[in-house]
Design an enzyme around this catalytic site. Sequence first.
Site, PDB file in Angstrom:
ATOM      1  N   GLY A  31      -1.562  48.098  32.343  1.00  0.00           N
ATOM      2  CA  GLY A  31      -0.503  48.450  31.400  1.00  0.00           C
ATOM      3  C   GLY A  31       0.116  47.247  30.715  1.00  0.00           C
ATOM      4  O   GLY A  31      -0.426  46.148  30.731  1.00  0.00           O
ATOM      5  N   PHE A  32       1.287  47.485  30.099  1.00  0.00           N
ATOM      6  CA  PHE A  32       1.937  46.516  29.212  1.00  0.00           C
ATOM      7  C   PHE A  32       0.908  46.077  28.181  1.00  0.00           C
ATOM      8  O   PHE A  32       0.577  44.902  28.033  1.00  0.00           O
ATOM      9  CB  PHE A  32       2.534  45.330  29.979  1.00  0.00           C
ATOM     10  CG  PHE A  32       3.768  44.801  29.297  1.00  0.00           C
ATOM     11  CD1 PHE A  32       4.936  45.547  29.302  1.00  0.00           C
ATOM     12  CD2 PHE A  32       3.752  43.602  28.610  1.00  0.00           C
ATOM     13  CE1 PHE A  32       6.074  45.087  28.647  1.00  0.00           C
ATOM     14  CE2 PHE A  32       4.886  43.137  27.951  1.00  0.00           C
ATOM     15  CZ  PHE A  32       6.046  43.883  27.970  1.00  0.00           C
ATOM     16  N   LEU A  33       0.434  47.063  27.451  1.00  0.00           N
ATOM     17  CA  LEU A  33      -0.757  46.908  26.608  1.00  0.00           C
ATOM     18  C   LEU A  33      -0.547  45.936  25.457  1.00  0.00           C
ATOM     19  O   LEU A  33       0.539  45.841  24.885  1.00  0.00           O
ATOM     20  CB  LEU A  33      -1.149  48.271  26.023  1.00  0.00           C
ATOM     21  CG  LEU A  33      -1.470  49.355  27.045  1.00  0.00           C
ATOM     22  CD1 LEU A  33      -1.857  50.652  26.313  1.00  0.00           C
ATOM     23  CD2 LEU A  33      -2.586  48.930  27.994  1.00  0.00           C
ATOM     24  N   HIS A  34      -1.623  45.223  25.145  1.00  0.00           N
ATOM     25  CA  HIS A  34      -1.663  44.355  23.972  1.00  0.00           C
ATOM     26  C   HIS A  34      -3.007  44.562  23.290  1.00  0.00           C
ATOM     27  O   HIS A  34      -3.836  45.367  23.745  1.00  0.00           O
ATOM     28  CB  HIS A  34      -1.421  42.896  24.370  1.00  0.00           C
ATOM     29  CG  HIS A  34      -2.302  42.412  25.483  1.00  0.00           C
ATOM     30  ND1 HIS A  34      -3.674  42.342  25.363  1.00  0.00           N
ATOM     31  CD2 HIS A  34      -2.015  42.006  26.752  1.00  0.00           C
ATOM     32  CE1 HIS A  34      -4.194  41.879  26.492  1.00  0.00           C
ATOM     33  NE2 HIS A  34      -3.216  41.678  27.359  1.00  0.00           N
ATOM     34  N   GLY A  54      -5.646  42.922  23.276  1.00  0.00           N
ATOM     35  CA  GLY A  54      -6.821  42.723  24.133  1.00  0.00           C
ATOM     36  C   GLY A  54      -7.255  44.032  24.771  1.00  0.00           C
ATOM     37  O   GLY A  54      -8.425  44.434  24.707  1.00  0.00           O
ATOM     38  N   HIS A  55      -6.297  44.730  25.384  1.00  0.00           N
ATOM     39  CA  HIS A  55      -6.607  46.039  25.981  1.00  0.00           C
ATOM     40  C   HIS A  55      -7.113  47.003  24.911  1.00  0.00           C
ATOM     41  O   HIS A  55      -8.065  47.755  25.129  1.00  0.00           O
ATOM     42  CB  HIS A  55      -5.347  46.660  26.598  1.00  0.00           C
ATOM     43  CG  HIS A  55      -4.692  45.857  27.678  1.00  0.00           C
ATOM     44  ND1 HIS A  55      -3.453  45.275  27.523  1.00  0.00           N
ATOM     45  CD2 HIS A  55      -5.088  45.542  28.930  1.00  0.00           C
ATOM     46  CE1 HIS A  55      -3.107  44.658  28.644  1.00  0.00           C
ATOM     47  NE2 HIS A  55      -4.078  44.793  29.513  1.00  0.00           N
ATOM     48  N   LEU A 112      -4.578  36.554  24.720  1.00  0.00           N
ATOM     49  CA  LEU A 112      -3.533  37.545  24.981  1.00  0.00           C
ATOM     50  C   LEU A 112      -3.524  37.888  26.467  1.00  0.00           C
ATOM     51  O   LEU A 112      -4.564  38.010  27.099  1.00  0.00           O
ATOM     52  CB  LEU A 112      -3.791  38.827  24.174  1.00  0.00           C
ATOM     53  CG  LEU A 112      -3.757  38.725  22.663  1.00  0.00           C
ATOM     54  CD1 LEU A 112      -3.820  40.124  22.044  1.00  0.00           C
ATOM     55  CD2 LEU A 112      -2.506  38.030  22.178  1.00  0.00           C
ATOM     56  N   GLN A 116      -4.304  43.969  44.776  1.00  0.00           N
ATOM     57  CA  GLN A 116      -4.892  42.765  44.174  1.00  0.00           C
ATOM     58  C   GLN A 116      -3.878  41.646  43.983  1.00  0.00           C
ATOM     59  O   GLN A 116      -4.213  40.592  43.445  1.00  0.00           O
ATOM     60  CB  GLN A 116      -5.623  43.102  42.872  1.00  0.00           C
ATOM     61  CG  GLN A 116      -4.729  43.481  41.713  1.00  0.00           C
ATOM     62  CD  GLN A 116      -5.539  44.018  40.543  1.00  0.00           C
ATOM     63  OE1 GLN A 116      -6.137  45.079  40.615  1.00  0.00           O
ATOM     64  NE2 GLN A 116      -5.577  43.270  39.449  1.00  0.00           N
ATOM     65  N   LYS A 164     -11.983  38.119  29.270  1.00  0.00           N
ATOM     66  CA  LYS A 164     -10.799  37.346  29.671  1.00  0.00           C
ATOM     67  C   LYS A 164     -10.793  37.114  31.182  1.00  0.00           C
ATOM     68  O   LYS A 164     -10.469  36.039  31.663  1.00  0.00           O
ATOM     69  CB  LYS A 164      -9.547  38.098  29.211  1.00  0.00           C
ATOM     70  CG  LYS A 164      -8.242  37.654  29.830  1.00  0.00           C
ATOM     71  CD  LYS A 164      -7.763  36.395  29.193  1.00  0.00           C
ATOM     72  CE  LYS A 164      -6.447  35.878  29.702  1.00  0.00           C
ATOM     73  NZ  LYS A 164      -5.747  36.616  30.694  1.00  0.00           N
TER      74      LYS A 164
END
Length: 288
Positions: free
Chosen positions: A33-36, A38-39, A186, A63, A151
């Site tokens: 989440g906290f999408l940018h 890249g996602h 990102l 993790q 990434k």
Amino acid sequence: MSIEVIKSVRTMQHRSSVLRQAGNSIALVPTMGFLHEGHLSLVDIAREKADIVVMSIFVNPTQFGEGEDFEDYPRDFERDLSLARERGVDAIFWPDADEMYPENYSTYVEVEELDKHLCGASRPTHFRGVTTIVSKLFNITRPDIAVFGQKDAQQGFIIKRMVRDLNLPVEIILGPIVREDDGLALSSRNTYLSDSEREQALALYRGLQAAKKMVESEEVDSNIIIEKIRSFFEAEPDVQKDYIEVVDLERLAPIERIDQPALIAVAAYVGTTRLIDNIIPKLSDCCG
Ligand code: AMP
């Protein structure tokens, strides 16, 4: 189809099996989440490859190690939902932690050897958490394809090995690294950076770019390349090296000379924020 938010494992499994029975292929994009962008670039790849795109959003506790940023990791589900909807995601799987790890949870998936270096050396339980959650997500969403980012290159290679070794019926695709205009990769963690740290964080990209140029002009000595990258880190007061490594793509183990396909990967603390970046020189930016 409007976007659907699914919180329960059983509902997700049922939804996926109905979709598959109706002849749809499914692509999964796992995220925390906290999408940018890249996602979202992975969503674009997923949409090209399959009929239905499922995104998972789960900050996976197994993790994160002791003292890492599990509690502080940025979360904003409403924002993620609207970005995912705009980009054409069909369903978001958004479970709670106890849905994924019920009481007395005891089963883990481990890929040996490939986790010995790079991030595996500084985060010894990290990849066991990643391979476990990804296996679970595959069993829950039943994807034909799963899209990850270069990434997290070590993660991508470990997941590919897991899929091969366990004969999991899913194709893994790695999408290229999406960067800011000035080159910074990102990351949801970039939000932790102060203005000055944000500027200094460019040392990772600049070091890797210098390394790429050296490899392109036939430098093969890994140590010389590593020293070059180190000089970029040392020029910044708040950048502390975690690792700078040149590894082969089969074992992800350090190589002295770049005489085979290689990954040049770095991790550094910028202030208290740990950032990673990498390049695969000579190969195109995306490693399929
Ligand atoms: P995360 O939410 O950080 O676990 O990342 C979810 C997926 O997005 C992983 O497959 C990452 O490799 C990928 N990803 C993260 N940042 C980028 C980026 N800048 N470019 C491309 N993919 C990325």
